[in-house]
Design a protein around this motif. Structure first.
Motif, PDB file in Angstrom:
ATOM      1  N   ILE A 175       0.838  -1.198   0.000  1.00 51.84           N
ATOM      2  CA  ILE A 175       0.000   0.000   0.000  1.00 51.84           C
ATOM      3  C   ILE A 175       0.876   1.252   0.000  1.00 51.84           C
ATOM      4  O   ILE A 175       0.607   2.224  -0.715  1.00 51.84           O
ATOM      5  CB  ILE A 175      -0.940  -0.007   1.220  1.00 51.84           C
ATOM      6  CG1 ILE A 175      -1.953  -1.156   1.092  1.00 51.84           C
ATOM      7  CG2 ILE A 175      -1.663   1.326   1.356  1.00 51.84           C
ATOM      8  CD1 ILE A 175      -2.814  -1.353   2.328  1.00 51.84           C
ATOM      9  N   GLY A 176       1.931   1.221   0.807  1.00 56.76           N
ATOM     10  CA  GLY A 176       2.850   2.355   0.851  1.00 56.76           C
ATOM     11  C   GLY A 176       3.500   2.602  -0.496  1.00 56.76           C
ATOM     12  O   GLY A 176       3.669   3.762  -0.917  1.00 56.76           O
ATOM     13  N   PHE A 177       3.868   1.523  -1.204  1.00 57.21           N
ATOM     14  CA  PHE A 177       4.462   1.668  -2.538  1.00 57.21           C
ATOM     15  C   PHE A 177       3.469   2.315  -3.497  1.00 57.21           C
ATOM     16  O   PHE A 177       3.844   3.205  -4.288  1.00 57.21           O
ATOM     17  CB  PHE A 177       4.890   0.303  -3.077  1.00 57.21           C
ATOM     18  CG  PHE A 177       5.362   0.330  -4.501  1.00 57.21           C
ATOM     19  CD1 PHE A 177       6.653   0.716  -4.812  1.00 57.21           C
ATOM     20  CD2 PHE A 177       4.506  -0.020  -5.538  1.00 57.21           C
ATOM     21  CE1 PHE A 177       7.088   0.764  -6.128  1.00 57.21           C
ATOM     22  CE2 PHE A 177       4.925   0.021  -6.854  1.00 57.21           C
ATOM     23  CZ  PHE A 177       6.228   0.414  -7.149  1.00 57.21           C
ATOM     24  N   CYS A 178       2.203   1.885  -3.438  1.00 57.47           N
ATOM     25  CA  CYS A 178       1.185   2.452  -4.328  1.00 57.47           C
ATOM     26  C   CYS A 178       0.987   3.944  -4.061  1.00 57.47           C
ATOM     27  O   CYS A 178       0.830   4.741  -4.996  1.00 57.47           O
ATOM     28  CB  CYS A 178      -0.135   1.702  -4.149  1.00 57.47           C
ATOM     29  SG  CYS A 178      -0.100   0.000  -4.741  1.00 57.47           S
ATOM     30  N   ILE A 179       0.992   4.331  -2.787  1.00 60.94           N
ATOM     31  CA  ILE A 179       0.848   5.751  -2.434  1.00 60.94           C
ATOM     32  C   ILE A 179       2.038   6.552  -2.969  1.00 60.94           C
ATOM     33  O   ILE A 179       1.877   7.648  -3.518  1.00 60.94           O
ATOM     34  CB  ILE A 179       0.724   5.919  -0.905  1.00 60.94           C
ATOM     35  CG1 ILE A 179      -0.591   5.286  -0.420  1.00 60.94           C
ATOM     36  CG2 ILE A 179       0.783   7.388  -0.518  1.00 60.94           C
ATOM     37  CD1 ILE A 179      -0.731   5.252   1.085  1.00 60.94           C
ATOM     38  N   ALA A 180       3.249   5.979  -2.801  1.00 65.45           N
ATOM     39  CA  ALA A 180       4.442   6.661  -3.313  1.00 65.45           C
ATOM     40  C   ALA A 180       4.388   6.791  -4.833  1.00 65.45           C
ATOM     41  O   ALA A 180       4.817   7.810  -5.393  1.00 65.45           O
ATOM     42  CB  ALA A 180       5.695   5.893  -2.887  1.00 65.45           C
ATOM     43  N   TRP A 181       3.866   5.771  -5.492  1.00 62.16           N
ATOM     44  CA  TRP A 181       3.733   5.801  -6.952  1.00 62.16           C
ATOM     45  C   TRP A 181       2.774   6.916  -7.384  1.00 62.16           C
ATOM     46  O   TRP A 181       3.014   7.633  -8.347  1.00 62.16           O
ATOM     47  CB  TRP A 181       3.248   4.449  -7.443  1.00 62.16           C
ATOM     48  CG  TRP A 181       3.126   4.348  -8.934  1.00 62.16           C
ATOM     49  CD1 TRP A 181       3.832   5.036  -9.876  1.00 62.16           C
ATOM     50  CD2 TRP A 181       2.243   3.480  -9.650  1.00 62.16           C
ATOM     51  NE1 TRP A 181       3.456   4.650 -11.136  1.00 62.16           N
ATOM     52  CE2 TRP A 181       2.483   3.707 -11.038  1.00 62.16           C
ATOM     53  CE3 TRP A 181       1.298   2.543  -9.272  1.00 62.16           C
ATOM     54  CZ2 TRP A 181       1.779   3.023 -12.019  1.00 62.16           C
ATOM     55  CZ3 TRP A 181       0.603   1.853 -10.254  1.00 62.16           C
ATOM     56  CH2 TRP A 181       0.849   2.101 -11.614  1.00 62.16           C
ATOM     57  N   LEU A 182       1.688   7.076  -6.630  1.00 64.65           N
ATOM     58  CA  LEU A 182       0.719   8.116  -6.967  1.00 64.65           C
ATOM     59  C   LEU A 182       1.290   9.510  -6.760  1.00 64.65           C
ATOM     60  O   LEU A 182       1.015  10.435  -7.540  1.00 64.65           O
ATOM     61  CB  LEU A 182      -0.539   7.950  -6.113  1.00 64.65           C
ATOM     62  CG  LEU A 182      -1.435   6.748  -6.431  1.00 64.65           C
ATOM     63  CD1 LEU A 182      -2.507   6.604  -5.364  1.00 64.65           C
ATOM     64  CD2 LEU A 182      -2.061   6.896  -7.811  1.00 64.65           C
ATOM     65  N   LEU A 183       2.100   9.673  -5.704  1.00 67.22           N
ATOM     66  CA  LEU A 183       2.569  10.996  -5.307  1.00 67.22           C
ATOM     67  C   LEU A 183       4.014  11.293  -5.720  1.00 67.22           C
ATOM     68  O   LEU A 183       4.542  12.342  -5.372  1.00 67.22           O
ATOM     69  CB  LEU A 183       2.446  11.153  -3.786  1.00 67.22           C
ATOM     70  CG  LEU A 183       1.043  10.953  -3.205  1.00 67.22           C
ATOM     71  CD1 LEU A 183       1.064  11.113  -1.695  1.00 67.22           C
ATOM     72  CD2 LEU A 183       0.051  11.918  -3.829  1.00 67.22           C
ATOM     73  N   SER A 184       4.655  10.381  -6.419  1.00 68.42           N
ATOM     74  CA  SER A 184       6.047  10.574  -6.801  1.00 68.42           C
ATOM     75  C   SER A 184       6.232  11.885  -7.565  1.00 68.42           C
ATOM     76  O   SER A 184       5.491  12.170  -8.520  1.00 68.42           O
ATOM     77  CB  SER A 184       6.522   9.420  -7.685  1.00 68.42           C
ATOM     78  OG  SER A 184       7.800   9.688  -8.224  1.00 68.42           O
ATOM     79  N   PRO A 185       7.218  12.711  -7.148  1.00 62.40           N
ATOM     80  CA  PRO A 185       7.430  14.000  -7.833  1.00 62.40           C
ATOM     81  C   PRO A 185       7.954  13.849  -9.251  1.00 62.40           C
ATOM     82  O   PRO A 185       7.918  14.797 -10.032  1.00 62.40           O
ATOM     83  CB  PRO A 185       8.458  14.697  -6.936  1.00 62.40           C
ATOM     84  CG  PRO A 185       9.182  13.582  -6.239  1.00 62.40           C
ATOM     85  CD  PRO A 185       8.151  12.511  -6.024  1.00 62.40           C
ATOM     86  N   ARG A 186       8.452  12.647  -9.586  1.00 56.47           N
ATOM     87  CA  ARG A 186       9.042  12.455 -10.917  1.00 56.47           C
ATOM     88  C   ARG A 186       8.108  11.700 -11.853  1.00 56.47           C
ATOM     89  O   ARG A 186       7.872  12.122 -12.988  1.00 56.47           O
ATOM     90  CB  ARG A 186      10.368  11.690 -10.812  1.00 56.47           C
ATOM     91  CG  ARG A 186      11.426  12.396  -9.997  1.00 56.47           C
ATOM     92  CD  ARG A 186      12.734  11.631 -10.004  1.00 56.47           C
ATOM     93  NE  ARG A 186      12.575  10.279  -9.484  1.00 56.47           N
ATOM     94  CZ  ARG A 186      12.582   9.183 -10.217  1.00 56.47           C
ATOM     95  NH1 ARG A 186      12.763   9.248 -11.512  1.00 56.47           N
ATOM     96  NH2 ARG A 186      12.432   7.992  -9.651  1.00 56.47           N
ATOM     97  N   VAL A 187       7.596  10.554 -11.412  1.00 59.42           N
ATOM     98  CA  VAL A 187       6.827   9.685 -12.302  1.00 59.42           C
ATOM     99  C   VAL A 187       5.466   9.329 -11.723  1.00 59.42           C
ATOM    100  O   VAL A 187       4.813   8.408 -12.181  1.00 59.42           O
ATOM    101  CB  VAL A 187       7.613   8.382 -12.597  1.00 59.42           C
ATOM    102  CG1 VAL A 187       8.876   8.683 -13.354  1.00 59.42           C
ATOM    103  CG2 VAL A 187       7.929   7.640 -11.295  1.00 59.42           C
ATOM    104  N   GLY A 188       5.020  10.050 -10.700  1.00 57.99           N
ATOM    105  CA  GLY A 188       3.753   9.742 -10.059  1.00 57.99           C
ATOM    106  C   GLY A 188       2.563   9.934 -10.986  1.00 57.99           C
ATOM    107  O   GLY A 188       2.576  10.785 -11.877  1.00 57.99           O
ATOM    108  N   LEU A 189       1.525   9.151 -10.773  1.00 57.86           N
ATOM    109  CA  LEU A 189       0.336   9.249 -11.611  1.00 57.86           C
ATOM    110  C   LEU A 189      -0.316  10.614 -11.481  1.00 57.86           C
ATOM    111  O   LEU A 189      -0.846  11.167 -12.454  1.00 57.86           O
ATOM    112  CB  LEU A 189      -0.659   8.143 -11.220  1.00 57.86           C
ATOM    113  CG  LEU A 189      -0.214   6.702 -11.494  1.00 57.86           C
ATOM    114  CD1 LEU A 189      -1.305   5.735 -11.066  1.00 57.86           C
ATOM    115  CD2 LEU A 189       0.091   6.525 -12.974  1.00 57.86           C
TER     116      LEU A 189
END
Length: 298
Positions: A262-276
């Motif tokens: 879940i933490g990885f998914c949140i980081a993926w959504l909010l990533s400053p570089r490649v986040g959704l």
């Protein structure tokens, strides 16, 4: 009132000795796994981590049969699997990924066979699925010592390991041995696997070896920051997983891994570089600019 309820929710589980041992052991394992995961992500050894984590199983079972510590059997089995992967890769035309798949599946299947035929008053399936709530004080001390030893050496050698990961030729030119550094990293992987399997078992250990580093990589481009973000992320997820597993009465190892996911998914959504979120925002801005351009030219 809500504040008091929240404090009781957090503190109550750790009034029991087995929960305290589970928390300390899990956090020690999370720390060293997260540090190592940064290098596994950097050098592209994710599949190697999966292989070693499964290949230790026959060593653990044989260690039980011979009456020696599980850690010794697991380390020998992990080291042997790495050596066999290297031999298959060098002596045949088979690529490394295929060699890894062949070796680790054979080792894992051998371990499962040994578990099924070994008479034991100890439930050896805990090795496969983990048994963090059943950790004894001596096991906790062993995990802490191994974790601190590996983490300390990784930090002390971080500059050499980073140089080798980015430029093995330059590493050799400055007097360092890339082969020895790679061998050390593989040895650290074997020891770390021994540490983590007591927390989440053989099947789920790869999650602790991959997810923290991958999450940190989403959040930063600087390796030094990864070495800080990954352990903090993994320790936080481990604490939440232990806490939720107690209150919901579910498997602790599995819950720890789920919280990491879940933490990885949140980081993926909010990533400053490649986040959704960033991608969708950039697309929205691009469409807005296109509409403004069309309006200006019409």
């Amino acid at each position: 009132m809500l504040h008091a309820i929240l404090i009781d929710y957090i503190i109550e589980p750790f009034s029991y000795g087995f929960m305290t041992r589970a928390l300390v052991t899990s956090m020690a394992a999370a720390l060293v796994c997260a540090l190592l995961s940064c290098w596994l992500i950097l050098v592209g050894w994710s599949l190697m981590g999966d292989a070693v984590s499964h290949a230790v199983l026959p060593g653990v079972v044989l260690a039980y049969i011979l009456g020696i510590p599980f850690a010794i059997g697991a380390f020998i089995s992990g080291a042997l699997s790495v050596a066999l992967i290297g031999i298959v890769k060098q002596k045949t035309r088979i690529r490394e990924d295929a060699a890894i798949g062949i070796v680790f599946t054979i080792f894992f299947a051998t371990g499962l066979l040994l578990v099924s035929i070994t008479p034991s008053h100890v439930d050896l399936t805990h090795i496969i699925f983990g048994n963090i709530l059943g950790v004894l004080t001596k096991d906790m001390i062993q995990v802490i010592i191994l974790s601190l030893a590996v983490a300390t050496v990784l930090i002390l050698l971080r500059k050499d390991l980073i140089l080798n990961a980015f430029d093995p030729v330059h590493t050799f030119a400055v007097g360092l041995s890339p082969k020895r550094l790679n061998a050390f990293l593989l040895g650290a992987l074997a020891v770390t696997t021994v540490v983590a399997l007591q927390v989440v078992g053989v099947i789920l250990v790869v999650a602790l070896l991959i997810i923290p580093g991958a999450t940190a990589r989403l959040l930063t481009d600087r390796f030094g920051r990864m070495l800080v973000i990954a352990p903090l992320f993994s320790i936080a997820c481990t604490f939440i997983g232990i806490l939720v597993s107690y209150h919901k009465d579910v498997a602790s190892g599995a819950m720890i891994v789920i919280v990491h996911g879940i933490g990885f998914c949140i980081a993926w959504l909010l990533s400053p570089r490649v986040g959704l979120y960033r991608i969708m925002k950039n697309r929205s801005l691009a469409r807005k600019r296109m509409r403004e351009t069309v309006s200006a030219t019409s």
